[in-house]
Enzyme design. Structure first.
Site, PDB file in Angstrom:
ATOM      1  N   ARG A 202      37.221  12.651  42.649  1.00 42.68           N
ATOM      2  CA  ARG A 202      36.424  11.852  41.021  1.00 42.68           C
ATOM      3  C   ARG A 202      35.849  11.256  41.015  1.00 42.68           C
ATOM      4  O   ARG A 202      35.209  11.039  41.464  1.00 42.68           O
ATOM      5  CB  ARG A 202      38.668  11.118  41.034  1.00 42.68           C
ATOM      6  N   ASP A 226      30.713  17.660  41.217  1.00 38.71           N
ATOM      7  CA  ASP A 226      31.076  18.338  40.777  1.00 38.71           C
ATOM      8  C   ASP A 226      32.337  17.641  39.824  1.00 38.71           C
ATOM      9  O   ASP A 226      32.764  18.638  38.997  1.00 38.71           O
ATOM     10  CB  ASP A 226      32.330  19.043  41.639  1.00 38.71           C
ATOM     11  N   GLU A 231      33.977  13.454  31.667  1.00 37.22           N
ATOM     12  CA  GLU A 231      33.986  14.679  31.620  1.00 37.22           C
ATOM     13  C   GLU A 231      33.856  15.307  30.540  1.00 37.22           C
ATOM     14  O   GLU A 231      35.454  15.436  30.112  1.00 37.22           O
ATOM     15  CB  GLU A 231      35.165  15.238  32.929  1.00 37.22           C
ATOM     16  N   HIS A 250      33.088  20.455  37.402  1.00 33.72           N
ATOM     17  CA  HIS A 250      34.517  20.210  37.720  1.00 33.72           C
ATOM     18  C   HIS A 250      35.132  21.887  38.597  1.00 33.72           C
ATOM     19  O   HIS A 250      36.074  22.364  37.404  1.00 33.72           O
ATOM     20  CB  HIS A 250      35.751  19.529  36.590  1.00 33.72           C
ATOM     21  N   SER A 252      34.324  23.623  41.851  1.00 31.64           N
ATOM     22  CA  SER A 252      34.079  23.112  42.643  1.00 31.64           C
ATOM     23  C   SER A 252      35.903  24.481  43.572  1.00 31.64           C
ATOM     24  O   SER A 252      35.308  25.316  44.334  1.00 31.64           O
ATOM     25  CB  SER A 252      33.538  22.152  43.553  1.00 31.64           C
TER      26      SER A 252
END
Length: 292
Positions: A202, A226, A231, A250, A252
């Site tokens: 995170r 990632d 976001e 985000h 992966s």
């Protein structure tokens, strides 16, 4: 019932089981207040920090997640990102676009030292695959302990000392009060100018402003990210244009067919629920993840 957005009162009437498909769904407390018969919530994700609320414990509602679905795919992403950095692929591709033939030597992954912060199934999958490529791996958990596969587990309160002894720092932890800001300027400085940071857990686990400064000043060599504090990553973030940074949206863990596999986890648990058996992947709301 299954939730993609905020459900209506009519949809919640009589529901005992709630399947939360969208991991960005963030108003579970309000839903629970309108669903007086709800007994079990399942998240189609591994991270559940947005779903943790006092109402879960107060009403004895079970929360489960999709632990295990993304272990291999995220571990593969970490390997790909790490190898890309060590083998200089970004520079190779840049030279290719310029039609420039420039002989260079690059690094080797074998013999590198990595700390994987997070001893859950994803962290262990990453550690396993790095080990197979002759990387010396140290696992870092919430507390120190021993692991029959990876040996001594260092506690997160010892992360500063761990960082001084490794070349790569991989964050694979859920977002909790204890993991927020865990990787800060001090840890990055300890990692050193050859160090590489990977975050697939995170965003707030890493203090982003301090990572940016460390990358700009050469305190660390590079990063593969990632997840981010905000976001989607804002268009004006310096991370976008840094040649030593991989920005991934985000994704992966997401692979072709992952939706089917996530549904399989829920269906297996639903069968257990209907039989009255113990559910898998029960999240401890006090810790924010599946313990053990």
């Amino acid at each position: 019932m299954e939730v993609h957005g905020t459900p209506t009162g009519d949809q919640l009437a009589g529901a005992e089981v709630l399947y939360v498909w969208d991991h960005r769904f963030a108003d579970l407390a309000a839903v629970l207040r309108r669903a007086d018969r709800l007994r079990w919530v399942h998240a189609a994700s591994v991270g559940v920090n947005r779903l943790i609320c006092p109402e879960l414990a107060e009403r004895g509602i079970t929360l489960t997640n999709s632990r295990g679905v993304f272990d291999v795919s995220i571990a593969e992403w970490v390997l790909a990102a790490t190898l890309s950095f060590i083998k200089g692929f970004p520079r190779t591709l840049a030279l290719q676009r310029e039609h420039t033939w420039q002989y260079r030597t690059t690094g080797r992954l074998a013999g590198k030292r990595a700390a994987v912060v997070g001893t859950g199934s994803i962290g262990r999958a990453i550690a396993d695959r790095l080990s197979r490529l002759d990387v010396q791996v140290t696992l870092v958990g919430r507390t120190a302990g021993a692991d029959q596969t990876f040996g001594a587990v260092r506690g997160s309160d010892d992360l500063l000392s761990v960082a001084t002894d490794v070349d790569m720092l991989v964050a694979a932890v859920p977002l909790t009060a204890a993991t927020t800001g865990l990787i800060d300027a001090e840890v990055l400085a300890a990692l050193g100018p050859a160090g590489f940071v990977v975050n697939i857990g995170r965003g707030p686990t890493v203090v982003e402003s301090e990572l940016i400064e460390a990358l700009q000043t050469g305190t660390v060599a590079g990063a593969a990210l990632d997840v981010f504090e905000v976001e989607p990553l804002p268009a004006d973030s310096p991370l976008w244009s840094m040649p030593n940074v991989l920005v991934s949206p985000h994704m992966s863990g997401d692979y072709v067919g992952f939706e089917v596999d996530m549904m399989g986890v829920f269906v297996d648990n639903l069968r257990r629920w209907l039989r009255g058996d113990q559910l898998h992947n029960i999240v401890d709301p006090d810790f924010g993840y599946v313990r053990g």
